[in-house]
Scaffold this motif. Sequence first.
Motif, PDB file in Angstrom:
ATOM      1  N   MET A 171     122.671  70.697  27.896  1.00 35.44           N
ATOM      2  CA  MET A 171     122.633  69.479  27.077  1.00 35.44           C
ATOM      3  C   MET A 171     121.286  69.340  26.379  1.00 35.44           C
ATOM      4  N   ILE A 172     120.226  69.633  27.131  1.00 38.05           N
ATOM      5  CA  ILE A 172     118.888  69.507  26.544  1.00 38.05           C
ATOM      6  C   ILE A 172     118.698  70.516  25.420  1.00 38.05           C
ATOM      7  N   ARG A 173     119.198  71.755  25.647  1.00 42.63           N
ATOM      8  CA  ARG A 173     119.082  72.763  24.576  1.00 42.63           C
ATOM      9  C   ARG A 173     119.792  72.299  23.314  1.00 42.63           C
ATOM     10  N   ASN A 174     120.972  71.735  23.491  1.00 39.83           N
ATOM     11  CA  ASN A 174     121.717  71.217  22.328  1.00 39.83           C
ATOM     12  C   ASN A 174     120.943  70.107  21.642  1.00 39.83           C
ATOM     13  N   THR A 175     120.419  69.192  22.465  1.00 44.45           N
ATOM     14  CA  THR A 175     119.656  68.076  21.902  1.00 44.45           C
ATOM     15  C   THR A 175     118.463  68.601  21.103  1.00 44.45           C
ATOM     16  N   ILE A 176     117.781  69.612  21.651  1.00 44.64           N
ATOM     17  CA  ILE A 176     116.620  70.181  20.950  1.00 44.64           C
ATOM     18  C   ILE A 176     117.033  70.706  19.580  1.00 44.64           C
ATOM     19  N   ASP A 177     118.167  71.429  19.540  1.00 42.08           N
ATOM     20  CA  ASP A 177     118.650  71.960  18.259  1.00 42.08           C
ATOM     21  C   ASP A 177     118.923  70.841  17.262  1.00 42.08           C
ATOM     22  N   VAL A 178     119.612  69.802  17.757  1.00 42.31           N
ATOM     23  CA  VAL A 178     119.962  68.680  16.880  1.00 42.31           C
ATOM     24  C   VAL A 178     118.689  68.000  16.356  1.00 42.31           C
TER      25      VAL A 178
END
Length: 393
Positions: free
Chosen positions: A173-180
């Motif tokens: 989830m954090i990786r996705n958030t970072i991308d966003v």
Amino acid sequence: MYEVTTENSVVVKAVLVALITREQSAEKTDEYLDELAFLTSTLGATTEKMFTQRLEKPDVRSFVGKGKLEEISAYVKAENIDWVIFDDDLTPSQLRNLEKELSCKIYDRSLLILDIFLSRAQTAQAKTQVELARNQYLLPRLTRMWTHLERQRGGTGTRGGAGEKEIETDRRMIRNTIDVLKKKLEKIDKQNMTQRKSRGKIVRVAIVGYTNVGKSTLMTLLSKSDILAENKLFATVDSTVRKVNFEDIPFLLSDTVGFIRKLPTHLIESFKSTLDEIREADVLIHVVDVSHPVLDDHIHVVNNTLADIKASDKPTLLVFNKVDLLKDEEEGLTVKEKIEQLKTTYLNKEENDVVFISAANKENIEELKSKLRKLVEAKHFTIFPNYLKNTYY
Ligand SMILES: Nc1nc2c(ncn2[C@@H]2O[C@H](COP(=O)(O)OP(=O)(O)OP(=O)(O)O)[C@@H](O)[C@H]2O)c(=O)[nH]1
Ligand SMILES: [Mg+2]
């Protein structure tokens, strides 16, 4: 979004921990702990006790030695302490070990600063920048307790103590958030760049300096508009730009985020576009709190940070603010002697223009304006060489 509340909330009790090492004397450690206590109060917690330990270097396992850790742990239990705050950064494994041992929230310096920034960011850009930095900081540090706390914060439910599976889910989830967040920031950066370009040819001045030295107070004074000034660290996280005129010569003045020693690297990186305001300035006003016991350190930190972001070598006006707080016979000098000493030190070393003011009492502002005017004028006439200087008088 998670917000730190400082009003109407229960008292948060904190203890601080720092080391005395070969590179860091006992006096320095005390000064740093005072600053850490100030940061702690900015986040709404009270400092109950400070622990120090003499060590060659931080203990790999738990930052402090075993005996000291037991002492801290006993105090935390006896006094119901909520946060243990370390003045340096902790490695992910130190953090894990300390969490096990102390069973309360552990802050290291970076996280404390990140959470202060998070609580103070106003614009979409600043919020996105801090959230990105905070997520990048968190990613390698997800532990059971962390995951648990972050879930409480995010309101996603606690699920009664996270297991490895949950940690892995959170990591994803954090990786996705970072991308966003990165994409969002790119978009904002582009808009800002266009905005900055459209400002046209006009001299740009940025007010820089250590945190809490009076940058925003000076900005308010020079631009005759209200900018939030508070006796808090990092009152300003977003930069503000105002158009100011010296008679016929207009220029843009910007108030910027304060610097502090050991600013988290992630934060500097994600704040790049906020720092562009400084990087792209023609002239800098470097404000120093003349009444601060370690003002030399502050000047050093600011100069180093400027060098890091490649903003050294600009014409700079060094402004010693808060002269009203100077008292005779401190360090065995009269106020006049202290001012003379600083003047000679910094005039020789930095080849800067130096001026002593009190922004709060509006003391010596005319001298500051006339020195600033010279720097702005010099730049203005390089942008508009065909304008005869004396047409302005
Ligand atoms: N005594 C005194 N206090 C001052 C002076 N200038 C500013 N202050 C106070 O110092 C504190 C910090 O002022 P700010 O203008 O918020 O400082 P800043 O550099 O913008 O701080 P950050 O945005 O937090 O980095 C406030 O409480 C001001 O009222 C001064 O000349 N004398
Ligand atoms: Mg400010």
